[in-house]
Scaffold this motif. Structure first.
Motif, short mmCIF file in Angstrom:
data_model
loop_
_atom_site.label_atom_id
_atom_site.label_comp_id
_atom_site.label_asym_id
_atom_site.label_seq_id
_atom_site.Cartn_x
_atom_site.Cartn_y
_atom_site.Cartn_z
N ASN A 1 0.83 -1.22 0.00
CA ASN A 1 0.00 0.00 0.00
C ASN A 1 0.86 1.26 0.00
O ASN A 1 0.55 2.24 -0.69
CB ASN A 1 -0.93 0.00 1.21
CG ASN A 1 -1.99 -1.08 1.12
OD1 ASN A 1 -2.35 -1.51 0.04
ND2 ASN A 1 -2.49 -1.52 2.26
N GLU A 2 1.95 1.23 0.78
CA GLU A 2 2.82 2.40 0.84
C GLU A 2 3.51 2.65 -0.50
O GLU A 2 3.67 3.80 -0.91
CB GLU A 2 3.88 2.19 1.93
CG GLU A 2 4.74 3.41 2.21
CD GLU A 2 3.95 4.60 2.73
OE1 GLU A 2 4.42 5.74 2.53
OE2 GLU A 2 2.87 4.40 3.33
N SER A 3 3.88 1.57 -1.19
CA SER A 3 4.55 1.73 -2.48
C SER A 3 3.60 2.31 -3.53
O SER A 3 4.02 3.06 -4.42
CB SER A 3 5.11 0.39 -2.97
OG SER A 3 4.08 -0.52 -3.31
N LEU A 4 2.30 1.99 -3.44
CA LEU A 4 1.33 2.55 -4.38
C LEU A 4 1.21 4.06 -4.19
O LEU A 4 0.99 4.81 -5.15
CB LEU A 4 -0.04 1.89 -4.20
CG LEU A 4 -0.14 0.39 -4.50
CD1 LEU A 4 -1.58 -0.07 -4.37
CD2 LEU A 4 0.39 0.08 -5.89
N VAL A 5 1.32 4.51 -2.95
CA VAL A 5 1.29 5.94 -2.66
C VAL A 5 2.58 6.60 -3.12
O VAL A 5 2.56 7.67 -3.76
CB VAL A 5 1.07 6.18 -1.15
CG1 VAL A 5 1.14 7.68 -0.83
CG2 VAL A 5 -0.27 5.62 -0.70
#
Length: 307
Positions: free
Chosen positions: A28-32
């Protein structure tokens, strides 16, 4: 009587649980992070320096904005399909906040059209997959074309070589719908030959040229009527003889041919994230628009960490 539905799935069957080991907090953090990177405005801190460098040696009217701002606007258009006039409106708002100059949508158009999208080269030898997919060059529905007898606009084809390791594009080309996959493959594979360990492909790439280039490392199923005689490719003939003696299923299993379907993950993600809409009208602009989508989605793939 209402039939009972069994919602319990055997989790021991790994193929049904692709992503079951995914670290969701990291994913999820990488998508942001990837959108933050692609829409990063930190170049504004060095805005005056970048503009001065751009105008160094310029003959005629100086540029009003540096290339970094144009690349920023190009990424916004590529990811979110923002029209050029809307980009001008966004730039006006940004100019109010930051004090930079705004330019017209026609100037944005001209500057963006000069961009030449490129993929970074790799020095590693990798297992790769080659495949193609189609893109419509009009958003008009089929009904309108049938109703008003509009001339069919056709398709363009995106041909890619992707890394089996991280599902990113290593090389690509764009052709019209009439170009055969094996013909486009020649151009792509000749450039990437030294970086490919094994090449996976479907029957559309059943070509003696490809078999001769990679030998038994070409994991491409031959056609049903393929000859067992060499006829220009001993490697292909040997594969055909093995399949005739055993079975296609056995050959696919021995060569892990099932990995080829991973390319469908790439095409699905590209079309969902970057959308299938191509707004350009001229063929050279259509090609550039799709190429920008591929390059920017490649950056997004490289920044996506799921495990």
């Amino acid at each position: 009587m209402t039939p009972q539905i069994n919602n319990k799935i055997n989790r021991s069957i790994k193929r049904y649980w692709i992503g079951s080991n995914r670290r969701w907090e990291k994913y999820n953090e990488s998508l942001v992070d990837r959108i933050q990177y692609l829409t990063d405005l930190s170049f504004i801190k060095d805005y005056d320096t970048l503009l001065e460098e751009k105008n160094n040696g310029k003959i005629g009217h100086p540029y009003k904005v540096p290339d970094a701002l144009i690349m920023y606007l190009a990424r916004l258009r590529s990811i979110f399909n923002i029209p050029f006039r809307s980009l001008e409106g966004m730039l006006r708002s940004l100019a109010i906040i930051t004090g930079i100059k705004s330019i017209s949508y026609s100037e944005i158009f001209r500057r963006i059209r000069r961009i030449k999208p490129e993929i970074n080269n790799t020095n590693s030898k990798l297992d790769c997959i080659i495949d193609s997919t189609g893109y419509k060059i009009t958003i008009r529905g089929d009904y309108l074309g049938h109703k008003w007898h509009k001339k069919r606009k056709g398709w363009i084809k995106l041909h890619v070589i992707i890394s089996l390791k991280d599902v990113t594009v290593l090389s690509f080309t764009i052709t019209d719908e009439h170009t055969h996959d094996s013909k486009a493959a020649r151009k792509l594979l000749s450039k990437m030959k030294n970086n490919i360990l094994r090449i996976f492909g479907d029957k559309g790439y059943d070509s003696k040229y490809i078999y001769n280039m990679f030998g038994y490392n070409a994991v491409i199923p031959p056609r049903k009527n393929a000859s067992t005689k060499s006829r220009g490719s001993s490697a292909r003939a040997k594969i055909v003889r093995y399949i005739k003696k055993n079975s296609m299923e056995q050959w696919k299993e021995n060569n892990s041919y099932g990995k080829r379907w991973i390319v469908e993950i790439y095409f699905s993600g590209l079309k969902r994230v970057m959308t299938e809409v191509i707004k350009a009208k001229k063929i050279e602009y259509i090609i550039q628009e799709l190429a920008l989508k591929v390059v920017n989605y490649n950056i997004m793939r490289e920044m996506t960490h799921a495990y």
